[in-house]
Design an enzyme around this catalytic site. Sequence first.
Site: not given
Length: 197
Positions: A19, A93, A132, A144, A155
């Site tokens: 996204k 969300r 990542r 992150r 998640r």
Amino acid sequence: MTHNSNKVVIFLGPPGAGKGTQAERLAREHGLVQISTGDILRDHVARGTELGQQVKPIMEAGQLVPDHLLIALIRDRLAAMGPVRVIFDGFPRTQAQAEALDLLLEELGAPVNSVPLLEVPDQTLIDRIVERGRQATARGEQARSDDTEETARKRQQVYREQTQPLIEHYQRRGHLYTVDGVGTMDEVYGRIVSGLK
Ligand code: AP5
């Protein structure tokens, strides 16, 4: 080229679907403003603001930040715009966020135009997120805090329970189209653009 008319695009899709990557390019090439709630919240955490301190443990756990905080944040952003030319990435969300956004956009006379839904297999999503995190660490950067396998799975579960129902919300309104999110970033981008209204 100048852009004066309202345009609202909402990216839907699970964590790691692309996204943010695709919204950033679409915003740049189509004269739109990207609103990434994840980036806004991470910025607050990095600056140690009151909001940042409040949301840090929630984000680290892979849970959703309370609706009222996000809705207030989006209301402020939209109020500061002239023509509403925006791509939402990571918002709404939950059903409550989607309904609040519908009302805000109605007040501004800026209806939703398109809702691309990025589809990527679950394990590929986890692999992208873990990779990542690994690459950031390898570069000597701070990864992150939610880019671990365990939190990525959390998640994903939160997405299924709280965000997936929004697919129907936008399907009913005729805005939603699905996009195969696997392939090169250019391929995925082309699919998104070809479905835009
Ligand atoms: P947020 O930042 O929105 O995270 P997310 O939805 O979990 O999304 P990601 O950024 O991980 O994935 P993405 O789909 O944007 O993919 P990306 O382009 O980055 O939210 C983080 C947290 O903030 C939430 O858990 C929550 O706590 C809080 N929050 C945020 N918004 C909220 C809200 N509205 N309400 C409540 N809480 C909220 O790509 C992922 C990786 O894949 C990248 O490394 C990328 O390079 C790679 N990649 C992308 N496309 C491809 C491709 N085609 N092929 C191979 N790799 C690709």
